[in-house]
Design a protein around this motif. Structure first.
Motif, PDB file in Angstrom:
ATOM      1  N   ARG A 152     -11.683  -6.182 -38.738  1.00 59.56           N
ATOM      2  CA  ARG A 152     -10.747  -5.126 -38.931  1.00 59.56           C
ATOM      3  C   ARG A 152     -11.330  -3.658 -38.842  1.00 59.56           C
ATOM      4  NH1 ARG A 152     -10.058  -6.792 -45.060  1.00 59.56           N
ATOM      5  NH2 ARG A 152     -10.200  -9.142 -44.193  1.00 59.56           N
ATOM      6  N   ASP A 153     -12.720  -3.639 -38.685  1.00 60.93           N
ATOM      7  CA  ASP A 153     -13.249  -2.211 -38.538  1.00 60.93           C
ATOM      8  C   ASP A 153     -13.466  -2.136 -36.974  1.00 60.93           C
ATOM      9  OD1 ASP A 153     -15.330  -4.066 -37.473  1.00 60.93           O
ATOM     10  OD2 ASP A 153     -16.980  -3.075 -39.213  1.00 60.93           O
ATOM     11  N   GLY A 154     -13.026  -2.982 -36.239  1.00 62.38           N
ATOM     12  CA  GLY A 154     -13.040  -2.609 -34.593  1.00 62.38           C
ATOM     13  C   GLY A 154     -14.033  -3.541 -33.891  1.00 62.38           C
ATOM     14  N   THR A 155     -15.011  -4.005 -34.602  1.00 60.56           N
ATOM     15  CA  THR A 155     -16.099  -4.717 -34.024  1.00 60.56           C
ATOM     16  C   THR A 155     -15.527  -5.860 -33.352  1.00 60.56           C
ATOM     17  OG1 THR A 155     -17.510  -4.237 -35.920  1.00 60.56           O
ATOM     18  CG2 THR A 155     -18.323  -6.068 -34.457  1.00 60.56           C
ATOM     19  N   VAL A 156     -16.174  -5.985 -31.940  1.00 61.53           N
ATOM     20  CA  VAL A 156     -15.515  -7.404 -31.146  1.00 61.53           C
ATOM     21  C   VAL A 156     -16.459  -8.436 -31.597  1.00 61.53           C
ATOM     22  CG1 VAL A 156     -15.617  -7.884 -29.041  1.00 61.53           C
ATOM     23  CG2 VAL A 156     -15.242  -5.634 -29.141  1.00 61.53           C
TER      24      VAL A 156
ATOM     25  N   LEU B 282      -7.630 -10.089 -37.444  1.00 59.75           N
ATOM     26  CA  LEU B 282      -7.039 -10.976 -38.192  1.00 59.75           C
ATOM     27  C   LEU B 282      -7.788 -10.892 -39.766  1.00 59.75           C
ATOM     28  CD1 LEU B 282      -6.751 -14.352 -35.957  1.00 59.75           C
ATOM     29  CD2 LEU B 282      -4.729 -12.568 -36.470  1.00 59.75           C
ATOM     30  N   ALA B 283      -7.055 -11.227 -40.653  1.00 60.97           N
ATOM     31  CA  ALA B 283      -7.759 -11.263 -41.891  1.00 60.97           C
ATOM     32  C   ALA B 283      -6.710 -12.448 -42.684  1.00 60.97           C
ATOM     33  CB  ALA B 283      -7.672  -9.961 -42.655  1.00 60.97           C
ATOM     34  N   PRO B 284      -7.291 -12.924 -43.975  1.00 64.43           N
ATOM     35  CA  PRO B 284      -6.580 -14.026 -44.577  1.00 64.43           C
ATOM     36  C   PRO B 284      -5.092 -13.080 -45.125  1.00 64.43           C
ATOM     37  CG  PRO B 284      -8.525 -13.786 -45.267  1.00 64.43           C
ATOM     38  CD  PRO B 284      -8.611 -12.803 -44.502  1.00 64.43           C
TER      39      PRO B 284
ATOM     40  N   LEU C  20      -6.660   0.316 -34.038  1.00 67.44           N
ATOM     41  CA  LEU C  20      -5.789  -0.858 -34.348  1.00 67.44           C
ATOM     42  C   LEU C  20      -4.624  -0.601 -35.244  1.00 67.44           C
ATOM     43  CD1 LEU C  20      -8.579  -3.268 -35.731  1.00 67.44           C
ATOM     44  CD2 LEU C  20      -7.424  -3.271 -33.366  1.00 67.44           C
ATOM     45  N   THR C  21      -4.908   0.282 -36.253  1.00 66.84           N
ATOM     46  CA  THR C  21      -3.511   0.646 -36.775  1.00 66.84           C
ATOM     47  C   THR C  21      -2.560   1.502 -36.127  1.00 66.84           C
ATOM     48  OG1 THR C  21      -4.934   2.610 -37.882  1.00 66.84           O
ATOM     49  CG2 THR C  21      -4.535   0.463 -39.340  1.00 66.84           C
ATOM     50  N   ALA C  22      -3.211   2.207 -35.051  1.00 66.17           N
ATOM     51  CA  ALA C  22      -2.436   2.765 -34.409  1.00 66.17           C
ATOM     52  C   ALA C  22      -1.264   2.097 -33.608  1.00 66.17           C
ATOM     53  CB  ALA C  22      -3.264   3.675 -32.980  1.00 66.17           C
ATOM     54  N   LEU C  23      -1.549   0.708 -33.548  1.00 66.47           N
ATOM     55  CA  LEU C  23      -0.455  -0.128 -32.921  1.00 66.47           C
ATOM     56  C   LEU C  23       0.736  -0.018 -33.725  1.00 66.47           C
ATOM     57  CD1 LEU C  23      -2.869  -2.801 -31.775  1.00 66.47           C
ATOM     58  CD2 LEU C  23      -1.159  -1.590 -30.224  1.00 66.47           C
ATOM     59  N   ILE C  24       0.699   0.206 -35.024  1.00 69.00           N
ATOM     60  CA  ILE C  24       1.933   0.276 -35.998  1.00 69.00           C
ATOM     61  C   ILE C  24       2.328   1.781 -35.960  1.00 69.00           C
ATOM     62  CG2 ILE C  24       2.385  -0.242 -38.339  1.00 69.00           C
ATOM     63  CD1 ILE C  24      -0.091  -2.003 -38.488  1.00 69.00           C
ATOM     64  N   THR C  25       1.273   2.605 -36.451  1.00 63.00           N
ATOM     65  CA  THR C  25       1.809   4.159 -36.749  1.00 63.00           C
ATOM     66  C   THR C  25       2.242   4.717 -35.474  1.00 63.00           C
ATOM     67  OG1 THR C  25      -0.475   4.764 -36.698  1.00 63.00           O
ATOM     68  CG2 THR C  25       0.016   4.070 -38.796  1.00 63.00           C
ATOM     69  N   ASP C  26       1.493   4.503 -34.300  1.00 68.73           N
ATOM     70  CA  ASP C  26       2.022   5.215 -33.092  1.00 68.73           C
ATOM     71  C   ASP C  26       3.156   4.647 -32.437  1.00 68.73           C
ATOM     72  OD1 ASP C  26      -0.014   6.928 -34.219  1.00 68.73           O
ATOM     73  OD2 ASP C  26      -1.413   6.693 -32.526  1.00 68.73           O
ATOM     74  N   SER C  27       3.912   3.850 -33.007  1.00 70.78           N
ATOM     75  CA  SER C  27       4.683   3.023 -32.133  1.00 70.78           C
ATOM     76  C   SER C  27       5.746   3.951 -31.484  1.00 70.78           C
ATOM     77  CB  SER C  27       5.567   1.968 -32.909  1.00 70.78           C
ATOM     78  OG  SER C  27       6.265   1.044 -32.124  1.00 70.78           O
ATOM     79  N   ASP C  28       6.083   3.655 -29.991  1.00 71.49           N
ATOM     80  CA  ASP C  28       7.234   4.220 -29.656  1.00 71.49           C
ATOM     81  C   ASP C  28       8.562   3.624 -29.812  1.00 71.49           C
ATOM     82  OD1 ASP C  28       5.601   6.163 -28.082  1.00 71.49           O
ATOM     83  OD2 ASP C  28       4.900   4.613 -26.965  1.00 71.49           O
TER      84      ASP C  28
ATOM     85  N   LYS D 122      -8.250   0.493 -24.924  1.00 74.30           N
ATOM     86  CA  LYS D 122      -9.579   0.001 -24.652  1.00 74.30           C
ATOM     87  C   LYS D 122      -9.757  -1.003 -25.814  1.00 74.30           C
ATOM     88  CE  LYS D 122     -14.449   1.355 -24.678  1.00 74.30           C
ATOM     89  NZ  LYS D 122     -15.372   2.259 -24.842  1.00 74.30           N
ATOM     90  N   ALA D 123      -9.314  -1.143 -26.890  1.00 73.31           N
ATOM     91  CA  ALA D 123      -9.390  -2.172 -28.079  1.00 73.31           C
ATOM     92  C   ALA D 123      -8.733  -3.604 -27.727  1.00 73.31           C
ATOM     93  CB  ALA D 123      -8.972  -1.588 -29.382  1.00 73.31           C
ATOM     94  N   VAL D 124      -7.464  -3.307 -27.043  1.00 70.43           N
ATOM     95  CA  VAL D 124      -6.749  -4.266 -26.654  1.00 70.43           C
ATOM     96  C   VAL D 124      -7.362  -5.072 -25.595  1.00 70.43           C
ATOM     97  CG1 VAL D 124      -4.406  -5.150 -25.923  1.00 70.43           C
ATOM     98  CG2 VAL D 124      -4.504  -3.549 -27.845  1.00 70.43           C
TER      99      VAL D 124
END
Length: 377
Positions: free
Chosen positions: A82-86, A204-206, A259-267, A194-196
């Motif tokens: 969740r912190d972006g670590t691969v 993922l998280a529970p 990661l959260t940009a995939l939600i907040t910046d949605s087109d 780059k993250a994707v």
């Protein structure tokens, strides 16, 4: 064979059936509720497996056309914390058995392989009932009717044909997806692109997760998963895109901004996709003149097999009918006896997969399972 096959639903499964029947010289008509092939978007990427989806396309004589649609590199997969670590990053080395294509493009080649007039658009089924001797009358929303001696329900989760065979209805599985898109991501959202990476992303998280995929060009298609009851989602006004986006994003407070940009910046406005399934092991007694395929027969929570199973069902049913042109009941019995365990196995494995994805030990349970599967010869 003189029996005309009536197929309800022009999804991948129904079209595969129509195409395999055409290859064998058997007439069929597909009735579809949508007004035209372009009436709505057909969803995003679908990976076509070498053990079911690809054999179905082989039976349809369309394997070369399918290969021309493959988007290279999209089998790459990465898992992020969740912190972006691969946590795990696997490139697409071209040896995988699940090449990715756009669902709409796959549907296009299936439609193009059928004789003109095979698909009747704008035919929404309002009622189906038996009229005796294995025949069924189908009534459409415009009041027109037809009677057929061989009816196939390829009409998805909320099938109008299923009640002819079963009282089962889909039930909410306890989880929903929220669908978003980022366009021109490499230009406008480079950190998120780059993250994707070049293929699939799982963060993922529970009980929750962000799952994204790079489609054609720079488009990032995301399904945000939340394990909540339907009442929880009903309290969100999805007609107000800003409010809905903020409420969904709140569930991921503290996650990496790329990661959260995939939600907040949605087109696009967030679209709610509640997930439903039929009982695992769903089956029925043989009813003359009618059967089901795909989600109409064995709907389950997303497990990577839905489109592939629908196409395989369609191909296997078409082959069975061609093998027994003078005895449709033998064909339907043969098809169903193989289809029932196939659907049960996929749904059972899907339940385990969803536990890996969103259970108490996510994402590590999924990563462990993925590594073990990669190491299995």
């Amino acid at each position: 064979m003189t029996t005309h096959v009536t197929i309800i639903g022009a999804g991948l499964g129904g079209l595969t059936l129509a195409r395999v029947l055409h290859v064998h010289g058997i007439p069929a008509t597909v009735y579809e509720a949508e007004a035209s092939p372009t009436a709505r978007a057909q969803g995003g990427m679908v990976d076509i497996h070498d053990y079911n989806g690809q054999p179905a396309l082989q039976a349809a004589g369309l394997i070369d056309e399918f290969r021309s649609l493959i988007l290279e590199g999209r089998q790459a997969i990465r898992f992020l914390d969740r912190d972006g670590t691969v946590l795990l990053d696997k490139a697409d080395d071209g040896t995988g058995g699940r090449p990715e294509v756009l669902r709409g493009e796959l549907r296009r080649i299936l439609l193009g392989s059928l004789p003109a007039g095979t698909v009747r658009w704008g035919h929404k089924v309002s009622d189906v009932h038996a009229v005796g001797e294995g025949r069924h009358e189908v009534t459409f929303a415009d009041g027109t009717t037809l009677v057929t001696s061989l009816l196939v329900g390829a009409d998805g989760a909320w099938s109008r044909v299923r009640p002819m065979l079963s009282d089962a209805t889909p039930e909410y599985v306890g989880r929903s997806f929220i669908e978003t898109y980022l366009f021109d991501s490499y230009t406008r959202h480079p950190a998120t692109a780059k993250a994707v990476g070049g293929g699939s992303l799982f963060a993922l998280a529970p009980g929750k997760g962000i799952q994204a995929h790079r489609e054609s060009g720079e488009t990032l298609h995301t399904y945000v998963a939340l394990t909540e009851p339907q009442d929880w989602f009903a309290a969100i006004d999805f007609t107000d895109a800003a409010e809905a986006t903020a409420r969904i994003a709140k569930e991921f407070d503290g996650w990496a901004p790329e990661l959260t940009a995939l939600i907040t910046d949605s087109d696009t406005a967030p679209v709610l996709r509640p997930l439903h399934g039929l009982p695992i092991g769903h089956r029925w007694d043989r009813v003359p003149g009618v059967t089901l395929l795909g989600d109409a027969a064995h709907l389950s929570a997303p497990n990577g097999e839905g489109a592939n199973l629908a196409m395989y069902d369609g191909a296997e049913l078409g082959k069975a009918i061609a093998a027994h042109p003078d005895d449709v009941e033998v064909a339907l019995t043969e098809y169903e006896q193989a289809m029932f365990p196939r659907g049960t196995e996929a749904a059972t494995e899907g339940t385990q997969l969803n536990e890996f994805l969103f259970g108490d030990n996510a994402p590590h349970s999924l990563i462990t399972a993925f590594i073990e599967n990669e190491q299995t010869p």
